[in-house]
Design an enzyme around this catalytic site. Structure first.
Site, PDB file in Angstrom:
ATOM      1  N   HIS A 101       0.815  -1.223   0.000  1.00  0.00           N
ATOM      2  CA  HIS A 101       0.000   0.000   0.000  1.00  0.00           C
ATOM      3  C   HIS A 101       0.846   1.270   0.000  1.00  0.00           C
ATOM      4  O   HIS A 101       0.347   2.346  -0.313  1.00  0.00           O
ATOM      5  CB  HIS A 101      -0.990   0.001   1.177  1.00  0.00           C
ATOM      6  CG  HIS A 101      -0.401   0.361   2.508  1.00  0.00           C
ATOM      7  ND1 HIS A 101      -0.074  -0.567   3.473  1.00  0.00           N
ATOM      8  CD2 HIS A 101      -0.102   1.563   3.060  1.00  0.00           C
ATOM      9  CE1 HIS A 101       0.402   0.030   4.544  1.00  0.00           C
ATOM     10  NE2 HIS A 101       0.404   1.334   4.319  1.00  0.00           N
ATOM     11  N   GLY A 156     -10.890 -24.261  -4.610  1.00  0.00           N
ATOM     12  CA  GLY A 156     -12.100 -24.004  -5.372  1.00  0.00           C
ATOM     13  C   GLY A 156     -13.364 -24.310  -4.610  1.00  0.00           C
ATOM     14  O   GLY A 156     -14.266 -24.987  -5.124  1.00  0.00           O
ATOM     15  N   VAL A 157     -13.454 -23.801  -3.371  1.00  0.00           N
ATOM     16  CA  VAL A 157     -14.656 -23.991  -2.565  1.00  0.00           C
ATOM     17  C   VAL A 157     -14.982 -22.706  -1.822  1.00  0.00           C
ATOM     18  O   VAL A 157     -14.103 -21.884  -1.555  1.00  0.00           O
ATOM     19  CB  VAL A 157     -14.485 -25.124  -1.518  1.00  0.00           C
ATOM     20  CG1 VAL A 157     -14.363 -26.470  -2.192  1.00  0.00           C
ATOM     21  CG2 VAL A 157     -13.282 -24.861  -0.601  1.00  0.00           C
ATOM     22  N   GLN A 158     -16.253 -22.538  -1.476  1.00  0.00           N
ATOM     23  CA  GLN A 158     -16.668 -21.539  -0.502  1.00  0.00           C
ATOM     24  C   GLN A 158     -16.924 -22.269   0.807  1.00  0.00           C
ATOM     25  O   GLN A 158     -17.513 -23.356   0.806  1.00  0.00           O
ATOM     26  CB  GLN A 158     -17.935 -20.816  -0.950  1.00  0.00           C
ATOM     27  CG  GLN A 158     -17.722 -19.835  -2.083  1.00  0.00           C
ATOM     28  CD  GLN A 158     -18.965 -19.004  -2.348  1.00  0.00           C
ATOM     29  OE1 GLN A 158     -19.699 -18.653  -1.439  1.00  0.00           O
ATOM     30  NE2 GLN A 158     -19.201 -18.689  -3.610  1.00  0.00           N
ATOM     31  N   ILE A 159     -16.470 -21.680   1.898  1.00  0.00           N
ATOM     32  CA  ILE A 159     -16.537 -22.377   3.182  1.00  0.00           C
ATOM     33  C   ILE A 159     -17.081 -21.462   4.273  1.00  0.00           C
ATOM     34  O   ILE A 159     -17.085 -20.233   4.132  1.00  0.00           O
ATOM     35  CB  ILE A 159     -15.150 -22.912   3.591  1.00  0.00           C
ATOM     36  CG1 ILE A 159     -14.096 -21.796   3.505  1.00  0.00           C
ATOM     37  CG2 ILE A 159     -14.748 -24.104   2.752  1.00  0.00           C
ATOM     38  CD1 ILE A 159     -12.688 -22.241   3.918  1.00  0.00           C
ATOM     39  N   GLY A 173       3.592   6.361   8.200  1.00  0.00           N
ATOM     40  CA  GLY A 173       4.975   6.428   7.727  1.00  0.00           C
ATOM     41  C   GLY A 173       5.820   5.269   8.205  1.00  0.00           C
ATOM     42  O   GLY A 173       6.880   4.992   7.650  1.00  0.00           O
ATOM     43  N   ASN A 174       5.370   4.574   9.266  1.00  0.00           N
ATOM     44  CA  ASN A 174       6.050   3.361   9.718  1.00  0.00           C
ATOM     45  C   ASN A 174       5.740   2.171   8.820  1.00  0.00           C
ATOM     46  O   ASN A 174       6.410   1.138   8.894  1.00  0.00           O
ATOM     47  CB  ASN A 174       5.646   2.998  11.149  1.00  0.00           C
ATOM     48  CG  ASN A 174       6.485   3.682  12.208  1.00  0.00           C
ATOM     49  OD1 ASN A 174       5.986   4.505  12.962  1.00  0.00           O
ATOM     50  ND2 ASN A 174       7.766   3.353  12.265  1.00  0.00           N
ATOM     51  N   SER A 175       4.718   2.302   7.981  1.00  0.00           N
ATOM     52  CA  SER A 175       4.301   1.185   7.141  1.00  0.00           C
ATOM     53  C   SER A 175       5.458   0.656   6.294  1.00  0.00           C
ATOM     54  O   SER A 175       6.133   1.429   5.614  1.00  0.00           O
ATOM     55  CB  SER A 175       3.174   1.622   6.215  1.00  0.00           C
ATOM     56  OG  SER A 175       1.990   1.861   6.937  1.00  0.00           O
ATOM     57  N   ASP A 177      -0.046  -7.547   1.691  1.00  0.00           N
ATOM     58  CA  ASP A 177       0.455  -6.175   1.716  1.00  0.00           C
ATOM     59  C   ASP A 177       1.985  -6.115   1.724  1.00  0.00           C
ATOM     60  O   ASP A 177       2.587  -5.259   2.375  1.00  0.00           O
ATOM     61  CB  ASP A 177      -0.101  -5.408   2.929  1.00  0.00           C
ATOM     62  CG  ASP A 177       0.003  -3.894   2.755  1.00  0.00           C
ATOM     63  OD1 ASP A 177       0.099  -3.433   1.596  1.00  0.00           O
ATOM     64  OD2 ASP A 177       0.003  -3.174   3.773  1.00  0.00           O
TER      65      ASP A 177
END
Length: 467
Positions: A98, A259-262, A201-203, A128
Site C-alpha cells: 500500500h 475451489g470452494v466456498q466455506i 509512515g512506519n508502514s 500487503d
C-alpha cells in the site's frame, strides 16, 4: 458485613519465588540495524479532476464555483511516505504494497538522505508485501536478517524502526501484545499485535526482536485519533519471508487453490451433521471445474484435515491450501453422511496470480500494449470475499504496477473492470485484444469500472500513446 470488616479480613499470601532480569538496553542493536532501514518515497501521477477530493458544500452551492475552486487542494503529483528495510547486500528492499501502489516513481532514502531510484520486483496485495530492488555500483548495502516469528512469545520485547510522519530513523519499543490477529483486512490475516508506537509512515518498516532479527513487517494500526494508541500490527516474518522469496524468484506469488466456498461449523450445524465438535470447515459451494469439484468434494462436506493436519476452522483451511505446491496431490479428510471419507485433490493455482511488475517489461513483445495491472476473474468466491453484488461481473484489479498506464490513468486495487471499449471484460484476452486494437488506431482504450458502489468511465493510454 461492613466495608471496614471486609477490608480487615486476612488474605492468604502467595509466594512469588521466581524473579526475572531487567530488560536490556537496545542501543547497540539499534545502532547496528539503523543503516539497513530506509525511507520510501512513492510519487504518483497528478490526480485528474474526477479523482481530486472536493470540499463538501451545502446543496445548491456547487455551481457557484468555477474551476479551479478557491478552496480546492493544490494540484500536483501524489506522494506517499513509508518505510522499508534492505534484506541483501545487492539491494533488495522489503516494504508494504500500500506504500508504493499506484506510484509512477519509487525512491529509497538511505543514510545521509541519499535518494536512490528503486525498481519494483513484485507485489502481493493479499499480504500487503512489496519487494523493490535498488542498484549501487560502488559498495554492498548493509542488510538485516529474518528471525522466526513462530518462536515469539506474548510479552517479549520488540523494536520498531521507521519513518513516521517523514521523521527518518525513528525508534520505538514495546512488547508482543498478541499473536495471529485477524483484523479482517484480507483472507491471509495472521498479524503480530504490538504496543510499540507505530504511526503513519512506519508502514513497511521492520519489527525487530531484542536480538536484532526481523520478526515482522509493520503494516497497520488501530487508531481512532490517527496517531498511535498502542495497537499496531505487523505481518509475521514466517509469512513475509516466504512471500518475499517467491517474489524474488519470479516476481509473483503462487498460492494453492481448492475451489470452494466455506463457513465455520456452529454447534447447531455440528449437532445436525453428527460431529463431535465444531472443528473443520463446512463447504457451502464448490466451484465448477475447480480442483475440489474434480476430486469429488460436495456441498455439505466438512473438511477435517489436509495432508494429515487437523483443520480447526475455515481460516486454517485457507492457510493450509495456500501453502501447498501447485500441482501437488493432497489428501483431504471430509465428513459426509455421518462418516469420514478420504479424497485426493490436485492443488490448483489460485486464479489471478499475475506478475504485476513483469507487465512493465519492454524487452519482450516490445510492440504489445500492456495495462500494467494484476487482474483476476470475479469468481463466486472472490465476489463473496469482497462483498460485491451478484450483478457485478468483470475483472477484479488485485494490484497496479508503478509507472504503468493503469497507474497513470488512476486505476487502483479494488476496481472491477466491467467493460473495455463496450465489450464485456470477462477475460484477460478481451482486455489484451482491445488494447491492441486501440494502439493500432493510436487512441486510448475506454474502460467502464465499478468502484465504491458506482460506475465510471476511465480512458487508459496504450503503450505508444500518451493519451
Amino acid at each position: 458485613m461492613s466495608i471496614a470488616a471486609a477490608v480487615a479480613m486476612p488474605v492468604t499470601a502467595v509466594a512469588q519465588s521466581e524473579t526475572f532480569p531487567a530488560p536490556q538496553d537496545f542501543s547497540a542493536m539499534v545502532q547496528a540495524k539503523l543503516p539497513s532501514v530506509v525511507g520510501i518515497i512513492a510519487t504518483g501521477a497528478e490526480p485528474t479532476e474526477a479523482q481530486r477530493p472536493r470540499p463538501q458544500l451545502p446543496p445548491g452551492l456547487e455551481d457557484f464555483f468555477g474551476m479551479p475552486r478557491p478552496d480546492a487542494p493544490p494540484a500536483g503529483p501524489r506522494r506517499a511516505l513509508g518505510s522499508g528495510f534492505i534484506i541483501s547486500a545487492d539491494g533488495y528492499v522489503v516494504t508494504n504494497n500500500h506504500v508504493i501502489e499506484g506510484a509512477s516513481q519509487i525512491e529509497v532514502t538511505i543514510e545521509d538522505d541519499q535518494r536512490i531510484t528503486a525498481n519494483l520486483v513484485g507485489t502481493d496485495p493479499a499480504t500487503d508485501i512489496a519487494l523493490l530492488k535498488v542498484e549501487d555500483q560502488d559498495e554492498a548495502f548493509p542488510f538485516v536478517e529474518w528471525g522466526d516469528s513462530r518462536d515469539l512469545m506474548i510479552g517479549e520485547w520488540v523494536v520498531a524502526i521507521g519513518n513516521p510522519f517523514g521523521l527518518g530513523g525513528t525508534v520505538t519499543s514495546g512488547i508482543v501484545s498478541a499473536q495471529s490477529r485477524n483484523i479482517n483486512s484480507g483472507p491471509y490475516d495472521d498479524f503480530i499485535q504490538t504496543d510499540a508506537a507505530i504511526n503513519s509512515g512506519n508502514s513497511g518498516g521492520p519489527l525487530f526482536d531484542a536480538e536484532g532479527r526481523v520478526i515482522g513487517v509493520n503494516t497497520a494500526i488501530y487508531s481512532p485519533s490517527g496517531g498511535s494508541v498502542g495497537i499496531g500490527f505487523a505481518v509475521p516474518s514466517h509469512v513475509a519471508e516466504r512471500i518475499v522469496d517467491d517474489l524474488r524468484d519470479d516476481g509473483q506469488v503462487d498460492r494453492g487453490w481448492l475451489g470452494v466456498q466455506i463457513q465455520p461449523v456452529s454447534d447447531a450445524i455440528a449437532s445436525a451433521l453428527g460431529l463431535g465438535d465444531t472443528s473443520g470447515a463446512l463447504v457451502n459451494d464448490v466451484t465448477q471445474g475447480g480442483p475440489a469439484a474434480e476430486a469429488g468434494v460436495q456441498s455439505g462436506d466438512v473438511v477435517l484435515s489436509v495432508e494429515g493436519s487437523d483443520i480447526a476452522d475455515p481460516r486454517d483451511l485457507i492457510f493450509s491450501i495456500a501453502d501447498l505446491a501447485i500441482g501437488q496431490e493432497a489428501s483431504l479428510t471430509v465428513w459426509r453422511d455421518g462418516q469420514e471419507r478420504e479424497l485426493a485433490v490436485e492443488i490448483g493455482r489460485q486464479p489471478g496470480s499475475v506478475n504485476v511488475a513483469a507487465q512493465m517489461d519492454t524487452d519482450s513483445d516490445a510492440g504489445e500494449p500492456r495495462l500494467g495491472a494484476s487482474v483476476a476473474p470475479l469468481t463466486s468466491e472472490l465476489r463473496a470475499q469482497l462483498g460485491l453484488p451478484d450483478t457485478i461481473n468483470g475483472l477484479f484489479i488485485q494490484g497496479v504496477a508503478p509507472g504503468s498506464v493503469a497507474a497513470q490513468a488512476g486505476l487502483s486495487r479494488g476496481d472491477v473492470i466491467v467493460e473495455i471499449d463496450n465489450e464485456v471484460a470477462d477475460s484477460v484476452s478481451v482486455v489484451r485484444d482491445a488494447m491492441e486494437a486501440a494502439q493500432s488506431e493510436n487512441r486510448p482504450v475506454l474502460l467502464r469500472v465499478y468502484r465504491g458502489g458506482t460506475y465510471q468511465f476511465i480512458a487508459v493510454p496504450t503503450q505508444d500513446n500518451d493519451g
